[in-house]
Design an enzyme around this catalytic site. Sequence first.
Site, PDB file in Angstrom:
ATOM      1  N   PRO A 156      -0.517  -3.867   7.436  1.00 16.24           N
ATOM      2  CA  PRO A 156       0.016  -5.690   7.127  1.00 16.24           C
ATOM      3  C   PRO A 156       0.839  -6.192   8.254  1.00 16.24           C
ATOM      4  CG  PRO A 156       0.271  -4.354   5.078  1.00 16.24           C
ATOM      5  CD  PRO A 156      -0.288  -2.998   5.806  1.00 16.24           C
ATOM      6  N   GLU A 190       3.228   4.653   0.297  1.00 20.66           N
ATOM      7  CA  GLU A 190       4.577   3.750   1.018  1.00 20.66           C
ATOM      8  C   GLU A 190       3.393   3.949   2.347  1.00 20.66           C
ATOM      9  OE1 GLU A 190       5.739   2.444  -1.273  1.00 20.66           O
ATOM     10  OE2 GLU A 190       4.677   4.376  -3.037  1.00 20.66           O
ATOM     11  N   ARG A 235     -21.886  -5.052  12.681  1.00 25.80           N
ATOM     12  CA  ARG A 235     -22.952  -6.740  12.479  1.00 25.80           C
ATOM     13  C   ARG A 235     -23.628  -7.178  14.294  1.00 25.80           C
ATOM     14  NH1 ARG A 235     -23.920  -8.904   7.770  1.00 25.80           N
ATOM     15  NH2 ARG A 235     -23.927 -10.989   8.674  1.00 25.80           N
ATOM     16  N   ASP A 237     -24.746 -16.498  17.571  1.00 24.24           N
ATOM     17  CA  ASP A 237     -24.346 -17.906  18.528  1.00 24.24           C
ATOM     18  C   ASP A 237     -23.619 -18.094  18.629  1.00 24.24           C
ATOM     19  OD1 ASP A 237     -24.383 -20.274  20.259  1.00 24.24           O
ATOM     20  OD2 ASP A 237     -25.829 -21.162  19.398  1.00 24.24           O
TER      21      ASP A 237
HETATM   22  N1  4GY Z   1      -3.561  -5.935   5.025  1.00 26.80           N
HETATM   23  N2  4GY Z   1      -4.617  -4.968   6.519  1.00 26.80           N
HETATM   24  C1  4GY Z   1      -4.234  -3.418   5.104  1.00 26.80           C
HETATM   25  C2  4GY Z   1      -2.748  -2.517   3.861  1.00 26.80           C
HETATM   26  C3  4GY Z   1      -1.886  -0.301   3.011  1.00 26.80           C
HETATM   27  C4  4GY Z   1       0.188   1.899   2.198  1.00 26.80           C
HETATM   28  C5  4GY Z   1      -0.201   1.394   4.884  1.00 26.80           C
HETATM   29  C6  4GY Z   1      -3.887  -4.804   5.460  1.00 26.80           C
HETATM   30  O1  4GY Z   1      -4.569  -4.067   6.749  1.00 26.80           O
HETATM   31  N3  4GY Z   1      -4.606  -2.823   5.821  1.00 26.80           N
HETATM   32  O2  4GY Z   1      -2.968  -3.664   2.695  1.00 26.80           O
HETATM   33  N4  4GY Z   1      -2.978  -1.407   4.383  1.00 26.80           N
HETATM   34  C7  4GY Z   1      -1.201  -0.074   3.628  1.00 26.80           C
HETATM   35  C8  4GY Z   1      -1.123   1.270   2.868  1.00 26.80           C
HETATM   36  C9  4GY Z   1       0.477   2.622   3.915  1.00 26.80           C
HETATM   37  C10 4GY Z   1      -0.961   0.505   4.711  1.00 26.80           C
END
Ligand code: 4GY
Length: 272
Positions: A95, A122, A160, A175
Amino acid sequence: MALEFDVITLLPEMFCAITKFGITGKANRNKLYHLHTWNPRNYATNHYRTVDDAPYGGGPGMVMMAQPLDQAITDAKTRQTDTGIKQTHVIYLSPQGQCLDHEKILQLSQLDSMILLCGRYEGIDERLIEEQVDEEISLGDYVISGGELAAMVLIDAVIRQLPGALGDMQSANQDSHVAHLLEYPHYTRPDNYKGKTVPEVLLSGNHARIERWRQQQSIGRTWLKRPDLLTKKYPAGLPDKEKELLEEFKQLQHLAINQQETDTTKGIGVTK
Ligand code: 4GY
């Protein structure tokens, strides 16, 4: 040459979801891409094959250890280099990355290969990220239980874009013009479903009219549901053709809403 994906994951079986099924399954059988998985568990050194440990500083949960991931990534890089790949690119799905969008997918689809790092628990020891990760990418502002689903979303969207992956469906949606807009609505038989009919134009057989209507629906729905996408695509405002289609769409919308009000007051289509 086929696009090479190397995925670092504690749950390699999950990737059957893309390698065995649907469009991505077929593209795999047609060798449009290769997917290799590397399980950090196989690089663990102790008797229990431990890949996680408690966080320094305390707190809940476990952290993925650097060493098993480091060795898995190194082997993945070696494999790619042996395949003749000049440049490796390690992507960590988290994230904290830049959000994935159509532009990013187009950019990634130009690569010869990528290494996707999937976190669990974590998260991953920060030193491994600093040492080995070239780019962090996020699906969106929410947390899922591991990077695997995110990696599969990215891989699916990239596949894709590969020539031949979509067969005869390729041209229209690829396109660039259409790609930044929402899809027009789709209908199939029967032409009357629970009293709801199919737009007359789609039954007309007039391909020019159908094409124009679909383009109008794409622009109109984007304006209604995702105006941010229109601003992104046309920062200086809509071109004349699109403006005309959208103005007509807005008028048709008003007519449709007024007609619905008329129907309601006359008790048409009202079930009590
Ligand atoms: N949102 N986009 C995501 C995610 C899980 C613990 C770090 C997200 O890409 N990945 O939430 N990943 C966490 C789980 C380790 C990533």
